[in-house]
Design an enzyme around this catalytic site. Structure first.
Site, PDB file in Angstrom:
ATOM      1  CB  SER A  30       4.184   0.089 -12.443  1.00  0.00           C
ATOM      2  OG  SER A  30       4.527  -0.456 -11.210  1.00  0.00           O
ATOM      3  CD1 TRP A  60       5.340  -1.529  -5.294  1.00  0.00           C
ATOM      4  CD2 TRP A  60       7.123  -0.864  -4.134  1.00  0.00           C
ATOM      5  NE1 TRP A  60       5.259  -0.168  -5.152  1.00  0.00           N
ATOM      6  CE2 TRP A  60       6.327   0.266  -4.449  1.00  0.00           C
ATOM      7  CE3 TRP A  60       8.307  -0.660  -3.402  1.00  0.00           C
ATOM      8  CZ2 TRP A  60       6.671   1.566  -4.071  1.00  0.00           C
ATOM      9  CZ3 TRP A  60       8.657   0.626  -3.018  1.00  0.00           C
ATOM     10  CH2 TRP A  60       7.854   1.715  -3.347  1.00  0.00           C
ATOM     11  CG  ASP A  61       4.398  -2.547  -8.830  1.00  0.00           C
ATOM     12  OD1 ASP A  61       4.218  -3.198  -7.797  1.00  0.00           O
ATOM     13  OD2 ASP A  61       3.507  -1.851  -9.350  1.00  0.00           O
ATOM     14  NE  ARG A  84      -2.200   1.757 -10.115  1.00  0.00           N
ATOM     15  CZ  ARG A  84      -3.137   1.991  -9.204  1.00  0.00           C
ATOM     16  NH1 ARG A  84      -3.504   3.223  -8.940  1.00  0.00           N
ATOM     17  NH2 ARG A  84      -3.725   0.996  -8.550  1.00  0.00           N
ATOM     18  CG  ASP A  85       0.118   0.098 -13.421  1.00  0.00           C
ATOM     19  OD1 ASP A  85       0.877   0.916 -12.874  1.00  0.00           O
ATOM     20  OD2 ASP A  85      -0.626  -0.670 -12.800  1.00  0.00           O
ATOM     21  CD  GLU A 106      -2.767  -2.493  -8.751  1.00  0.00           C
ATOM     22  OE1 GLU A 106      -1.975  -1.565  -8.492  1.00  0.00           O
ATOM     23  OE2 GLU A 106      -3.016  -3.420  -7.967  1.00  0.00           O
TER      24      GLU A 106
END
Length: 531
Positions: free
Chosen positions: A202, A113-114, A283-284, A376
């Site tokens: 991520s 995915w990511d 996150r990210d 995100e």
């Protein structure tokens, strides 16, 4: 190292736009939109908030707001007469429908995915000695697709560079190289080693001379009982690991990535913590240099506004209605609606040393209080003296009274801290899945009967040089005929001009390019960078 929140600073308005533009800014998204429109017909509803796009110093305490008045433009863009399984959103803002018979880039090895490429401080994407390299969240295919999140690991793929798209295998021609980290490496930073799951989420990867790679990512520990309930809040941290890439005609391998540096933990002042809300987001990380501040490295990331869950509230500025707007909501009714559970923001941090191992928090650059809970994978793109902030959000994470497609949302301003204007009629939508806002969405594992088959087709988009956008396939099909994904989707092209975007339907096959196509635009070798 844990970095404490920096002191609040005096607001300083910048009078101009971005002073200089990096390599990415000079090459990205050139040209007018292929399908530019004078503007879609809007349904009745509130006017969007007035945003000036004025820039402020990165260290300032000004935070732009994606308001409810802005986000309610999404419904105004939607066709109220669109029938069951039709797309109600403007075609220029909609990703073309992906077929169900998609190829698998990992040849059955892992869920994917990511994903993100090797980049420099300007967002250019690199091949290494003729090999393109990407990082992806992966999980073993013995897991159910929806169980992958708490078992995610960072893996990598490689493929020969400079191969024309029409000569590549349909699945993109990638080879899965395996996991980046050995077992146990990323769990070492947690003081409490009693976690039930330890996972990696991520981030972004910066390449430096000599093949050094700084991998920024989200290091996560879960503390759950056998029934899956939290014993205590999960612990996400923005982290860094350093390694080296080695590539030749036979493939790619890494050395290093054997230690992890703890960079940032949510502070509870700007960014919500687990003590304030056990369901918080932090996150990210995406790092970059600000063209207006050469030599300074910044990071954007997903956060939530630092309010306790049970006492969070939104104010008139979060709502953003113009005085006298007959469609305006009151602060009282919004706060009573449950919308206060959705208080996403985009955070900003600044590196305080050249090694990028020490960082300080700055105030958020964008809040979405009472609009959405998730912002995100934020990132910046610089073009024509403007800063474009992109993020992604789910239909299911919007606050009560707000609705919009899964996809990419964008904001434009004169600097990395601006009074950002949401793109496209003030809505913010830049590129969404085919969606019918006249009907409920359902879930990826159970789409609503009336939804378009592309409603959940793609997510976790990343904007690349040239306006290309990559994402992963989640679910394609209708309630009674759908398939799950776990591989990268076809790349599409999004043109940007001013405060609008448009899908380039002349790209690829009616707007759909190659599957898992993440092309490098520069190459690096032992001598440094070269075009």
């Amino acid at each position: 190292m844990n970095i404490t929140t920096s002191a609040r600073r005096t607001r300083r308005l910048l009078t101009g736009g971005i002073a200089t533009v990096g390599v990415l800014g000079a090459t990205l998204l050139a040209g007018a939109p292929a399908n530019a429109e004078t503007g879609p017909e809007l349904q009745p509803g509130p006017e969007p908030t007035v945003h000036t796009q004025e820039a402020y110093a990165p260290e300032d305490d000004f935070t732009a707001k994606w308001t409810r008045a802005d986000a309610r433009q999404l419904k105004r863009l939607s066709d109220p007469d669109a029938g069951s399984r039709e797309n109600s959103m403007p075609a220029a803002l909609t990703m073309p429908t992906v077929p169900q018979d998609f190829p698998d880039m990992s040849n059955g090895e892992v869920w994917v995915w990511d994903s993100w490429p090797l980049t420099d401080e300007d967002g250019n994407q690199y091949s290494v000695n003729g090999q393109e390299v990407i990082f992806s969240l992966v999980a073993d295919r013995s897991l159910g697709f929806d169980d992958r999140h708490v078992y995610a690991k960072i893996g990598y793929f490689f493929r020969p560079a400079d191969v024309p798209a029409e000569e590549r295998p349909e699945n993109g021609g990638w080879t899965y190289g395996g996991l980046v980290f050995d077992e146990g490496v990323t769990g070492q930073i947690f003081e409490d080693q009693s976690f039930s799951h330890q996972t990696q989420w991520s981030g972004s990867a910066r390449i430096f001379k000599g093949g050094e790679i700084k991998l920024f990512f989200t290091d996560v520990a879960f503390y759950r009982d056998a029934a899956g309930n939290n014993i205590k809040p999960y612990d996400p941290r923005i982290a860094l690991s350093v390694g080296h890439v080695h590539a030749n005609k036979n493939g790619v391998k890494f050395t290093g990535f054997d230690t992890v540096i703890d960079l940032l933990q949510a502070d509870g002042t700007y960014y919500q913590t687990g003590e304030q809300n056990e369901f918080f987001n932090f996150r990210d990380p995406f790092t970059f240099e600000d063209p207006a501040n050469p030599g300074e490295t910044y990071m954007v990331f997903e956060g939530n506004s630092a309010m306790p869950r049970e006492s969070a509230s939104c104010d008139a500025e979060d709502l953003g209605y113009r005085e006298g707007d007959p469609y305006a909501e009151t602060v009282e009714e919004v706060n009573a609606s449950g919308a206060t559970y959705q208080i996403g923001n985009v955070g900003l941090a600044k590196a305080t040393n050249d090694e990028l191992t020490e960082w300080e928090f700055l105030p958020p650059i964008l809040s979405a209080n009472c609009v959405t809970d998730q912002t995100e994978r934020p990132q910046f793109v610089f073009k024509d003296g403007k800063a474009y902030l992109f993020t992604i959000t789910h239909r299911g994470t919007y606050a009560a009274g707000i609705d919009g497609p899964e996809g990419v949302y964008g904001f434009v301003g004169n600097g990395i801290r601006s009074d950002f204007q949401p793109l496209n009629s003030g809505s913010g939508l830049a590129l969404g899945n085919p969606t019918n806002l006249n009907f409920a969405g359902g879930q990826p594992f159970a789409p609503d009967y009336n939804q378009h088959p592309g409603h959940f087709q793609a997510y976790s988009h990343y904007v690349m040089p040239g306006g290309l956008v990559q994402s992963f396939i989640d679910t394609i099909g209708t309630h009674d005929d759908f398939v799950r994904g776990g591989t990268l989707a076809p790349t599409v092209k999004m043109d940007i001009e001013g405060d609008s975007t448009s899908v380039d339907y002349s790209y690829g096959n009616d707007g759909l390019g190659g599957y898992a196509d993440i092309p490098a635009n520069l190459d690096v070798n032992s001598g440094g960078k070269r075009q």
